[in-house]
Write a protein that holds these residues in place. Structure first.
Motif, mmCIF file in Angstrom:
data_model
loop_
_atom_site.group_PDB
_atom_site.id
_atom_site.type_symbol
_atom_site.label_atom_id
_atom_site.label_comp_id
_atom_site.label_asym_id
_atom_site.label_seq_id
_atom_site.Cartn_x
_atom_site.Cartn_y
_atom_site.Cartn_z
ATOM 1 N N LYS A 92 0.820 -1.217 0.000
ATOM 2 C CA LYS A 92 0.000 0.000 0.000
ATOM 3 C C LYS A 92 0.854 1.268 0.000
ATOM 4 C CE LYS A 92 -0.563 0.686 4.970
ATOM 5 N NZ LYS A 92 -1.505 0.662 6.122
ATOM 6 N N LEU A 93 2.108 1.155 0.378
ATOM 7 C CA LEU A 93 2.964 2.343 0.418
ATOM 8 C C LEU A 93 3.322 2.845 -0.975
ATOM 9 C CD1 LEU A 93 5.395 1.620 3.385
ATOM 10 C CD2 LEU A 93 3.231 2.821 3.379
ATOM 11 N N GLN A 100 0.968 2.804 -3.466
ATOM 12 C CA GLN A 100 -0.285 3.076 -4.156
ATOM 13 C C GLN A 100 -0.828 4.421 -3.693
ATOM 14 O OE1 GLN A 100 -3.595 0.392 -3.511
ATOM 15 N NE2 GLN A 100 -4.540 1.038 -5.412
ATOM 16 N N THR A 101 -1.485 5.118 -4.595
ATOM 17 C CA THR A 101 -2.148 6.364 -4.228
ATOM 18 C C THR A 101 -3.591 6.320 -4.696
ATOM 19 O OG1 THR A 101 -1.650 7.500 -6.294
ATOM 20 C CG2 THR A 101 0.002 7.651 -4.554
ATOM 21 N N GLY A 102 -4.351 7.316 -4.271
ATOM 22 C CA GLY A 102 -5.730 7.413 -4.726
ATOM 23 C C GLY A 102 -5.809 7.939 -6.152
ATOM 24 N N GLU A 138 -7.325 10.428 -7.097
ATOM 25 C CA GLU A 138 -7.351 11.893 -7.125
ATOM 26 C C GLU A 138 -5.972 12.476 -7.386
ATOM 27 O OE1 GLU A 138 -10.587 10.205 -4.736
ATOM 28 O OE2 GLU A 138 -8.417 9.961 -4.747
ATOM 29 N N VAL A 139 -4.944 11.663 -7.181
ATOM 30 C CA VAL A 139 -3.587 12.152 -7.369
ATOM 31 C C VAL A 139 -3.273 12.193 -8.859
ATOM 32 C CG1 VAL A 139 -1.148 11.680 -6.882
ATOM 33 C CG2 VAL A 139 -2.888 11.226 -5.146
ATOM 34 N N LYS A 176 2.248 12.203 -10.315
ATOM 35 C CA LYS A 176 2.643 12.271 -8.905
ATOM 36 C C LYS A 176 2.407 10.961 -8.182
ATOM 37 C CE LYS A 176 3.584 16.716 -8.972
ATOM 38 N NZ LYS A 176 4.965 17.194 -8.853
ATOM 39 N N PHE A 181 3.794 8.029 -8.657
ATOM 40 C CA PHE A 181 4.866 7.051 -8.636
ATOM 41 C C PHE A 181 5.785 7.214 -7.437
ATOM 42 C CE2 PHE A 181 4.795 4.601 -12.581
ATOM 43 C CZ PHE A 181 3.742 5.234 -13.217
ATOM 44 N N TYR A 182 6.184 6.089 -6.874
ATOM 45 C CA TYR A 182 7.287 6.051 -5.920
ATOM 46 C C TYR A 182 8.524 6.309 -6.757
ATOM 47 C CZ TYR A 182 10.837 3.928 -2.889
ATOM 48 O OH TYR A 182 11.955 3.695 -2.129
ATOM 49 N N ASP A 183 9.166 7.457 -6.531
ATOM 50 C CA ASP A 183 10.211 7.856 -7.467
ATOM 51 C C ASP A 183 11.573 8.010 -6.824
ATOM 52 O OD1 ASP A 183 8.828 11.247 -7.693
ATOM 53 O OD2 ASP A 183 9.665 10.106 -6.038
ATOM 54 N N ASP A 184 11.756 7.337 -5.704
ATOM 55 C CA ASP A 184 13.056 7.385 -5.041
ATOM 56 C C ASP A 184 13.953 6.261 -5.547
ATOM 57 O OD1 ASP A 184 13.258 8.561 -1.619
ATOM 58 O OD2 ASP A 184 14.679 8.682 -3.295
#
Lengths: 128, 136
Positions: free
Chosen positions: A69-70, A72-74, A76-77, A81, A83-86
């Protein structure tokens, strides 16, 4: 002319509680993996769903027990924005490997899970 | 051979949290971690909406108890509420290599079900040696 960004999708069909292998080869036409995102058709399944391993090019991205879940976003994003981009790992045909562990909390089985890789060719990648 | 830094997540799992319980936290940074600079807290159940989704309170010492940067309320909203990306809570003082992260987690009796788990993610970096030769 090749587009500078490509989204590669790793598709999983989750049929029940347990481990499901993740295995893919990144597109050889792109130099770097710069983002990751998870999207699934069952939100309830995210409870206690973890990666038991997630590696790109034999480099650990997430350790055992990292909750899905870390990344994933809703809805609405804005798509850019989400993506986990680190990360900045070598693509160019490298191997994506790991395991998705479902904890048996989905509303119904089977459900579909998708892991999106953002692949890029940037100007400095070309020089490397 | 070149050394460069790579992101590595540390994970502290606090398991089997019962209502009103207090759990001790003791975590030694693995040998390959150079430093850590932030946290993410995550619960596997949601907190009661009547109590603003609060699960519990965490108090942490870092760097072998040299400083106590965190007294923090851990919230957990329903998965349906998932909105923006998770972001780390950044520390002004970094956690040093080889040191302990110690403290306590106190449940505040407002989770929707028990027992539950809390995961504390540490945003860390590790030194890796790159044996590959870059071809021009």
């Amino acid at each position: 002319m090749r587009r500078p960004i490509k989204y590669q999708i790793i598709k999983l069909t989750i049929t029940g509680a347990g481990n499901f292998p993740i295995s893919a080869e990144t597109d050889k036409a792109y130099k770097k993996v710069t983002g990751l995102q998870y999207s699934g058709t069952d939100t309830a399944a995210l409870k206690d769903a973890v990666f038991t391993k997630f590696e790109i090019d034999s480099n650990e991205i997430f350790p055992d027990g990292f909750e899905v879940k870390l990344i994933q976003t809703g809805q609405e994003v804005s798509p850019n924005k989400r993506f986990y981009d680190d990360i900045e790992e070598r693509a160019d045909g490298s191997t994506v490997s790991g395991s998705f562990q479902d904890a048996g909390n989905a509303t119904a089985y089977p459900y579909n899970a998708r892991i999106y890789l953002r692949l890029e060719n940037r100007q400095d990648d070309a020089k490397a | 051979m070149q050394k460069h830094e790579r992101k590595k997540w540390g994970l502290i799992l606090i398991d089997n949290i019962a209502s009103g319980s207090v759990k001790k936290i003791t975590y030694k940074l693995p040998a390959n971690i150079k430093r850590c600079k932030g946290f993410i807290f995550s619960g596997n159940v949601e907190g009661s909406s009547a109590k603003n989704y609060v699960l519990g309170r965490v108090s942490l010492f870092i760097n072998n108890r040299k400083s106590q940067p965190l007294n923090y309320i851990v919230e957990s909203k329903p998965l349906d509420f998932l909105r923006r990306k998770y972001e780390t809570l950044k520390l002004e003082e970094e956690i040093e290599a080889g040191s302990y992260v110690q403290g306590y987690y106190e449940d505040l009796a407002s989770a929707v079900s028990f027992p539950y788990k809390i995961r504390i993610y540490l945003d860390c970096t590790t030194n890796t040696t790159d044996n590959k030769i870059n071809n021009g």
